[in-house]
Design a protein around this motif. Structure first.
Motif, PDB file in Angstrom:
ATOM      1  N   HIS A   1      31.520 -40.749  39.659  1.00 17.86           N
ATOM      2  CA  HIS A   1      32.707 -40.967  40.441  1.00 17.86           C
ATOM      3  C   HIS A   1      32.726 -40.252  41.691  1.00 17.86           C
ATOM      4  CE1 HIS A   1      36.598 -41.757  40.965  1.00 17.86           C
ATOM      5  NE2 HIS A   1      37.240 -40.555  41.079  1.00 17.86           N
TER       6      HIS A   1
ATOM      7  N   CYS B   1      37.708 -43.982  37.761  1.00 17.32           N
ATOM      8  CA  CYS B   1      38.967 -42.983  37.779  1.00 17.32           C
ATOM      9  C   CYS B   1      39.218 -42.180  36.509  1.00 17.32           C
ATOM     10  CB  CYS B   1      40.343 -43.635  38.420  1.00 17.32           C
ATOM     11  SG  CYS B   1      41.679 -42.428  38.228  1.00 17.32           S
ATOM     12  N   ASN B   2      39.006 -40.827  36.764  1.00 18.28           N
ATOM     13  CA  ASN B   2      39.318 -40.140  35.652  1.00 18.28           C
ATOM     14  C   ASN B   2      40.832 -40.451  34.659  1.00 18.28           C
ATOM     15  OD1 ASN B   2      37.487 -38.736  36.814  1.00 18.28           O
ATOM     16  ND2 ASN B   2      38.017 -36.762  35.939  1.00 18.28           N
ATOM     17  N   SER B   3      41.623 -40.792  35.396  1.00 14.91           N
ATOM     18  CA  SER B   3      42.926 -41.074  35.130  1.00 14.91           C
ATOM     19  C   SER B   3      43.153 -42.644  34.241  1.00 14.91           C
ATOM     20  CB  SER B   3      44.059 -41.097  36.133  1.00 14.91           C
ATOM     21  OG  SER B   3      44.419 -39.938  36.372  1.00 14.91           O
TER      22      SER B   3
ATOM     23  N   CYS C   1      43.043 -37.518  43.796  1.00 19.16           N
ATOM     24  CA  CYS C   1      41.846 -37.862  42.941  1.00 19.16           C
ATOM     25  C   CYS C   1      41.207 -36.494  42.640  1.00 19.16           C
ATOM     26  CB  CYS C   1      40.617 -38.641  43.818  1.00 19.16           C
ATOM     27  SG  CYS C   1      39.014 -38.586  43.264  1.00 19.16           S
ATOM     28  N   TYR C   2      40.904 -36.523  41.475  1.00 14.36           N
ATOM     29  CA  TYR C   2      40.253 -35.319  40.782  1.00 14.36           C
ATOM     30  C   TYR C   2      39.110 -34.616  41.296  1.00 14.36           C
ATOM     31  CZ  TYR C   2      43.580 -35.722  36.663  1.00 14.36           C
ATOM     32  OH  TYR C   2      44.648 -35.764  35.699  1.00 14.36           O
ATOM     33  N   TYR C   3      38.048 -35.675  41.786  1.00 17.91           N
ATOM     34  CA  TYR C   3      36.982 -35.379  42.639  1.00 17.91           C
ATOM     35  C   TYR C   3      37.348 -34.800  44.060  1.00 17.91           C
ATOM     36  CZ  TYR C   3      33.200 -35.026  45.791  1.00 17.91           C
ATOM     37  OH  TYR C   3      32.386 -34.583  46.792  1.00 17.91           O
TER      38      TYR C   3
ATOM     39  N   PHE D   1      35.035 -47.502  42.528  1.00 16.64           N
ATOM     40  CA  PHE D   1      35.828 -46.126  42.543  1.00 16.64           C
ATOM     41  C   PHE D   1      37.036 -46.135  41.899  1.00 16.64           C
ATOM     42  CE2 PHE D   1      39.328 -43.800  45.138  1.00 16.64           C
ATOM     43  CZ  PHE D   1      38.638 -42.566  44.914  1.00 16.64           C
TER      44      PHE D   1
ATOM     45  N   HIS E   1      49.011 -38.581  40.423  1.00 15.06           N
ATOM     46  CA  HIS E   1      47.773 -39.317  40.620  1.00 15.06           C
ATOM     47  C   HIS E   1      47.781 -40.688  39.823  1.00 15.06           C
ATOM     48  CE1 HIS E   1      43.793 -40.312  41.967  1.00 15.06           C
ATOM     49  NE2 HIS E   1      43.264 -40.508  40.414  1.00 15.06           N
TER      50      HIS E   1
ATOM     51  N   PHE F   1      46.194 -41.929  46.652  1.00 16.26           N
ATOM     52  CA  PHE F   1      45.208 -42.310  45.576  1.00 16.26           C
ATOM     53  C   PHE F   1      43.945 -41.296  45.701  1.00 16.26           C
ATOM     54  CE2 PHE F   1      41.895 -45.259  43.516  1.00 16.26           C
ATOM     55  CZ  PHE F   1      42.443 -44.562  42.254  1.00 16.26           C
TER      56      PHE F   1
HETATM   57  S1  FES Z   1      40.255 -41.850  41.833  1.00 18.03           S
HETATM   58 FE1  FES Z   1      39.221 -39.917  41.333  1.00 18.03          FE
HETATM   59  S2  FES Z   1      40.148 -39.301  39.567  1.00 18.03           S
HETATM   60 FE2  FES Z   1      41.136 -41.117  39.927  1.00 18.03          FE
END
Ligand code: FES
Length: 268
Positions: free
Chosen positions: A235, A198-200, A104-106, A194, A147, A100
């Motif tokens: 985020h 999440c972006n998703s 993650c995007y970040y 967190f 993701h 995960f």
């Molecule tokens: S947990 Fe960071 S973008 Fe999904």
């Protein structure tokens, strides 16, 4: 003659053209500080968590639970009889939060910067050797596309971390307010922040809709999307504080197990 001299001069760069070459930039701020600090911190925490979750117990026999406190790296605790002693029970669950976070995007943005300098920062030139890279369209980075599925899975250990508060505050059924319980509570709140930021999740909740007002269901989704968007704005902060808190919670349990500290607590 004047026309001939003019044609022999090197062509002038158009105004506004970015400087080229690795690290070249027109930025005047100290843009390299953030990726450098983040790189060292991330590496340090990741190495510690790898050691604690995978290596520490099989190699040195150090425990990971103490009087109702279970290290978050081992929750839910899966310890089947067939598991050899040289394999940490943490291995059976850690792949979920690891996957995960790694996708993650970040974190992707962060570690692409500090590990691959690709790019080192916004409007900072990257190494030319990377020009032909395929990044997330080829193996292994194409796996980043999983993701969303890691997000769904991440709610399993997260649910168990909430349940772990019961033995943390009620060991053997007796109420106890200990520093460990407070750390565990803070940790699970931060991990929840967190996950929810999440972006998703924001996309799944409503970001993919074309019309927020067309149906009653879409209106409800819009409300959820707005709340998740508010969390999503921070985020990066959720990512760092939850990374620190999960490390702290594990260190706390390990120190208790080793007898280095004791848990200040009020027993009711
Ligand atoms: S947990 Fe960071 S973008 Fe999904």
């Amino acid at each position: 003659m004047t026309g001939l001299v003019g044609s022999l001069r090197p062509p002038r760069k158009p105004a506004g053209t970015a400087p080229s070459g690795f690290g070249a930039t027109q930025r005047r701020d100290r843009w390299w500080i953030a990726p450098t600090v983040q790189g060292f911190l991330f590496t340090f925490l990741a190495l510690y968590l790898f050691f604690s979750g995978i290596v520490w117990t099989p190699l040195f026999g150090t425990g990971y639970e103490f009087e109702g406190y279970l290290s978050p790296l081992f929750s839910p605790l899966i310890r089947p009889d067939w598991l050899p002693a040289f394999i940490s029970p943490g291995l059976l669950i850690l792949w979920i939060p690891l996957g995960f976070r790694a996708t993650c995007y970040y974190y992707r943005k962060a570690y692409y910067r500090f590990y691959f300098a690709d790019p080192p920062g916004c409007t900072v030139a990257e190494p030319t050797v990377h020009r032909g890279y395929a990044m997330e369209t080829a193996f292994p980075f194409i796996l980043q596309n999983f993701h969303r599925y890691f997000l769904y899975l991440a709610f399993i250990p997260l649910t168990f971390l909430w349940l772990d508060l019961i033995p943390a505050f009620f060991p053997e059924g007796q109420p106890r307010l200990g520093l460990g319980g407070v750390i565990f509570l803070a940790n699970v709140i931060l991990l929840t922040g967190f996950s929810l930021s999440c972006n998703s999740l924001r996309h799944v909740a409503g970001g993919r809709l074309d019309c927020f007002s067309c149906t009653r269901k879409a209106q409800v989704q819009h409300g959820i999307w707005q709340r998740l968007t508010a969390l999503n704005r921070h985020h990066m902060a959720w990512a760092w504080v939850s990374f620190l808190s999960v490390t702290l919670a594990d260190v706390y349990v390990r120190l208790l197990v080793m007898g280095v500290i004791s848990d200040p607590a009020i027993h009711f």
